[in-house]
Design an enzyme around this catalytic site. Structure first.
Site, PDB file in Angstrom:
ATOM      1  N   ASP A   1      -0.268  11.239 -10.166  1.00 53.95           N
ATOM      2  CA  ASP A   1      -1.569  10.498 -10.211  1.00 53.95           C
ATOM      3  C   ASP A   1      -1.960  11.056 -11.165  1.00 53.95           C
ATOM      4  O   ASP A   1      -2.795  12.094 -10.856  1.00 53.95           O
ATOM      5  CB  ASP A   1      -2.147  10.578  -9.029  1.00 53.95           C
ATOM      6  CG  ASP A   1      -3.482   9.541  -8.610  1.00 53.95           C
ATOM      7  OD1 ASP A   1      -2.986   8.456  -7.998  1.00 53.95           O
ATOM      8  OD2 ASP A   1      -4.463   9.987  -9.093  1.00 53.95           O
TER       9      ASP A   1
ATOM     10  N   HIS B   1      -9.852   9.370  -6.140  1.00 54.22           N
ATOM     11  CA  HIS B   1      -9.803   8.984  -8.012  1.00 54.22           C
ATOM     12  C   HIS B   1      -9.356  10.551  -8.522  1.00 54.22           C
ATOM     13  O   HIS B   1      -9.816  10.655  -9.458  1.00 54.22           O
ATOM     14  CB  HIS B   1     -10.638   8.090  -7.873  1.00 54.22           C
ATOM     15  CG  HIS B   1     -11.295   6.850  -7.729  1.00 54.22           C
ATOM     16  ND1 HIS B   1      -9.564   6.141  -7.774  1.00 54.22           N
ATOM     17  CD2 HIS B   1     -11.879   6.246  -6.822  1.00 54.22           C
ATOM     18  CE1 HIS B   1     -10.041   4.908  -7.280  1.00 54.22           C
ATOM     19  NE2 HIS B   1     -11.082   5.262  -6.927  1.00 54.22           N
TER      20      HIS B   1
ATOM     21  N   GLU C   1      -5.618  10.704 -13.610  1.00 58.21           N
ATOM     22  CA  GLU C   1      -6.528   9.487 -13.878  1.00 58.21           C
ATOM     23  C   GLU C   1      -6.510   9.902 -15.437  1.00 58.21           C
ATOM     24  O   GLU C   1      -5.961  10.294 -16.185  1.00 58.21           O
ATOM     25  CB  GLU C   1      -8.015  10.782 -13.974  1.00 58.21           C
ATOM     26  CG  GLU C   1      -7.962  11.434 -12.334  1.00 58.21           C
ATOM     27  CD  GLU C   1      -7.967   9.418 -10.773  1.00 58.21           C
ATOM     28  OE1 GLU C   1      -8.460   8.770 -11.664  1.00 58.21           O
ATOM     29  OE2 GLU C   1      -6.787   9.743 -10.110  1.00 58.21           O
TER      30      GLU C   1
ATOM     31  N   ASP D   1       0.800   4.467 -13.661  1.00 60.78           N
ATOM     32  CA  ASP D   1       1.078   5.693 -14.220  1.00 60.78           C
ATOM     33  C   ASP D   1       1.866   5.913 -14.877  1.00 60.78           C
ATOM     34  O   ASP D   1       2.097   6.194 -15.995  1.00 60.78           O
ATOM     35  CB  ASP D   1       1.456   7.201 -12.771  1.00 60.78           C
ATOM     36  CG  ASP D   1      -0.202   6.910 -12.261  1.00 60.78           C
ATOM     37  OD1 ASP D   1      -0.514   7.728 -11.525  1.00 60.78           O
ATOM     38  OD2 ASP D   1       0.141   5.815 -10.774  1.00 60.78           O
TER      39      ASP D   1
ATOM     40  N   ASP E   1      -5.591  12.480  -4.623  1.00 53.14           N
ATOM     41  CA  ASP E   1      -4.402  11.360  -5.180  1.00 53.14           C
ATOM     42  C   ASP E   1      -2.180  11.501  -4.959  1.00 53.14           C
ATOM     43  O   ASP E   1      -2.457  10.941  -3.937  1.00 53.14           O
ATOM     44  CB  ASP E   1      -4.239  10.763  -6.465  1.00 53.14           C
ATOM     45  CG  ASP E   1      -6.699  10.098  -5.756  1.00 53.14           C
ATOM     46  OD1 ASP E   1      -7.046   9.661  -5.203  1.00 53.14           O
ATOM     47  OD2 ASP E   1      -6.623   9.134  -7.226  1.00 53.14           O
TER      48      ASP E   1
HETATM   49  P1  AMP Z   1      -6.871   5.775  -9.104  1.00 55.75           P
HETATM   50  O1  AMP Z   1      -5.090   6.593  -9.191  1.00 55.75           O
HETATM   51  O2  AMP Z   1      -6.596   4.855  -8.081  1.00 55.75           O
HETATM   52  O3  AMP Z   1      -8.086   6.924  -8.987  1.00 55.75           O
HETATM   53  O4  AMP Z   1      -6.604   4.870 -10.818  1.00 55.75           O
HETATM   54  C1  AMP Z   1      -6.307   5.557 -12.133  1.00 55.75           C
HETATM   55  C2  AMP Z   1      -6.878   5.630 -13.635  1.00 55.75           C
HETATM   56  O5  AMP Z   1      -7.459   4.218 -13.250  1.00 55.75           O
HETATM   57  C3  AMP Z   1      -8.348   5.649 -13.045  1.00 55.75           C
HETATM   58  O6  AMP Z   1      -8.213   6.920 -13.605  1.00 55.75           O
HETATM   59  C4  AMP Z   1      -9.112   5.131 -13.820  1.00 55.75           C
HETATM   60  O7  AMP Z   1      -8.876   5.123 -15.568  1.00 55.75           O
HETATM   61  C5  AMP Z   1      -8.650   3.808 -13.600  1.00 55.75           C
HETATM   62  N1  AMP Z   1      -9.351   2.733 -12.703  1.00 55.75           N
HETATM   63  C6  AMP Z   1      -9.572   3.685 -10.898  1.00 55.75           C
HETATM   64  N2  AMP Z   1      -9.832   1.765 -10.423  1.00 55.75           N
HETATM   65  C7  AMP Z   1     -11.277   1.741 -11.517  1.00 55.75           C
HETATM   66  C8  AMP Z   1     -12.145   0.990 -11.336  1.00 55.75           C
HETATM   67  N3  AMP Z   1     -12.878   0.277  -9.861  1.00 55.75           N
HETATM   68  N4  AMP Z   1     -12.623   1.145 -11.750  1.00 55.75           N
HETATM   69  C9  AMP Z   1     -12.214   1.334 -13.249  1.00 55.75           C
HETATM   70  N5  AMP Z   1     -10.848   1.465 -13.877  1.00 55.75           N
HETATM   71  C10 AMP Z   1     -10.743   2.253 -12.707  1.00 55.75           C
HETATM   72 MG    MG Z   2      -6.102   8.460  -8.451  1.00 56.60          MG
HETATM   73 MG    MG Z   3      -3.425   6.166  -9.009  1.00 57.68          MG
END
Ligand code: AMP
Ligand code: MG
Ligand code: MG
Length: 262
Positions: free
Chosen positions: A35, A208, A37, A151, A213
């Site tokens: 996962d 996040h 970021e 990803d 995650d």
């Molecule tokens: P996540 O695995 O859901 O934490 O998302 C991976 C990446 O997607 C994050 O590090 C952000 O770069 C982008 N991302 C996730 N959610 C958002 C959001 N609500 N607004 C903007 N970018 C997001």
């Molecule tokens: Mg994440």
């Molecule tokens: Mg993710």
């Protein structure tokens, strides 16, 4: 028919199969859950996103336990300064990414971690030479698993293209747990957290945060396998997919639409 229908409705059939062979049915002995970021901004823009956290956890599918973890913070180079929004969302600070390594170094460390798993645990990735069905008993089949195709199908794929980095070949196919979840339970969850909540599981740690995650995605995958879900590869970026790999794949429209002849 009515009793079959009622049993199915009540979930009794699923429970029955669970108690018999749910765990034995797993094609993969191990799953590596990833996962990422990445850099992000509150407002939409055309910047390419760069990975800032690269976690991977090795899930043993028969025990449901995580046996090894890889974790690195990564320095973004196209946009080296994190937006406030990004730090708020991910909890990742400027100091953490500055103490990290460029993606190229991260990828070579990741490769070494994967090679060690191959040596120490007999982990093997299905490919044209060694398809799923022809694995020797001492070899433990393994593939990657992520929540959505973002990803590996978007983030890493495009960043490696932009930076002309070699993406490890093993990262060319994976299981998308989100689409698998939708198919298996027949509902669209509200994010990873919603998917866990719907099954009565509390998200553990910080949403996040890449490592949290990934760990929670691994818990969800383990639970789905216990519920009787047979996890199969849903996406492959390999140009020529050998038909003998088909046992590892979920057969469906998405794969056929992707132009793969399986
Ligand atoms: P996540 O695995 O859901 O934490 O998302 C991976 C990446 O997607 C994050 O590090 C952000 O770069 C982008 N991302 C996730 N959610 C958002 C959001 N609500 N607004 C903007 N970018 C997001
Ligand atoms: Mg994440
Ligand atoms: Mg993710």
């Amino acid at each position: 028919f009515l009793s079959f229908y009622l049993e199915r409705k009540l979930g009794l059939l699923r429970k029955r199969s669970q108690s018999t062979s749910a765990l034995k049915k797993s094609i993969f002995s191990y799953l590596i859950v990833i996962d990422f970021e990445s850099t992000c901004w509150r407002e939409k823009n055309n910047y390419g996103q760069e990975i800032i956290e690269f976690p991977a956890v090795l899930l043993n599918t028969s025990s449901g336990e995580v046996e090894s973890e890889f974790h690195t913070y990564v320095q973004p180079q196209e946009h080296p300064f994190l937006s406030e929004f990004c730090t708020e969302l991910t909890g990742i600070t400027q100091a953490q990414v500055e103490a990290g390594v460029p993606l190229q170094i991260c990828l070579s460390r990741f490769n070494r971690w994967v090679q060690n798993l191959q040596l120490e645990k007999g982990v093997m990735f299905p490919n044209k030479q060694q398809p799923c069905s022809a694995s020797s008993p001492s070899k433990k089949l393994c593939t990657f698993l992520t929540w959505s195709d973002w990803d590996l199908g978007v983030c890493l794929q495009y960043e490696c293209k932009r930076k002309q980095l070699h993406k490890p070949d093993v990262l060319n196919s994976w299981i998308d747990l989100r689409s698998t979840y939708r198919l298996f339970y027949g509902r669209k969850p509200k994010g990873l957290n919603g998917a866990l909540q719907d099954l009565g599981i509390l998200f553990s740690g910080r949403e996040h945060s890449g490592l949290d995650d990934a760990r929670n995605t691994a818990r969800l995958a383990a639970r789905m396998m216990r519920d009787g879900c047979v996890l199969k590869i849903t996406r492959s970026l390999e140009r020529f997919c050998n038909y003998r790999l088909r046992d590892c794949f979920r057969r469906g429209k998405k794969i056929l639409m992707g132009g793969l002849n399986i």
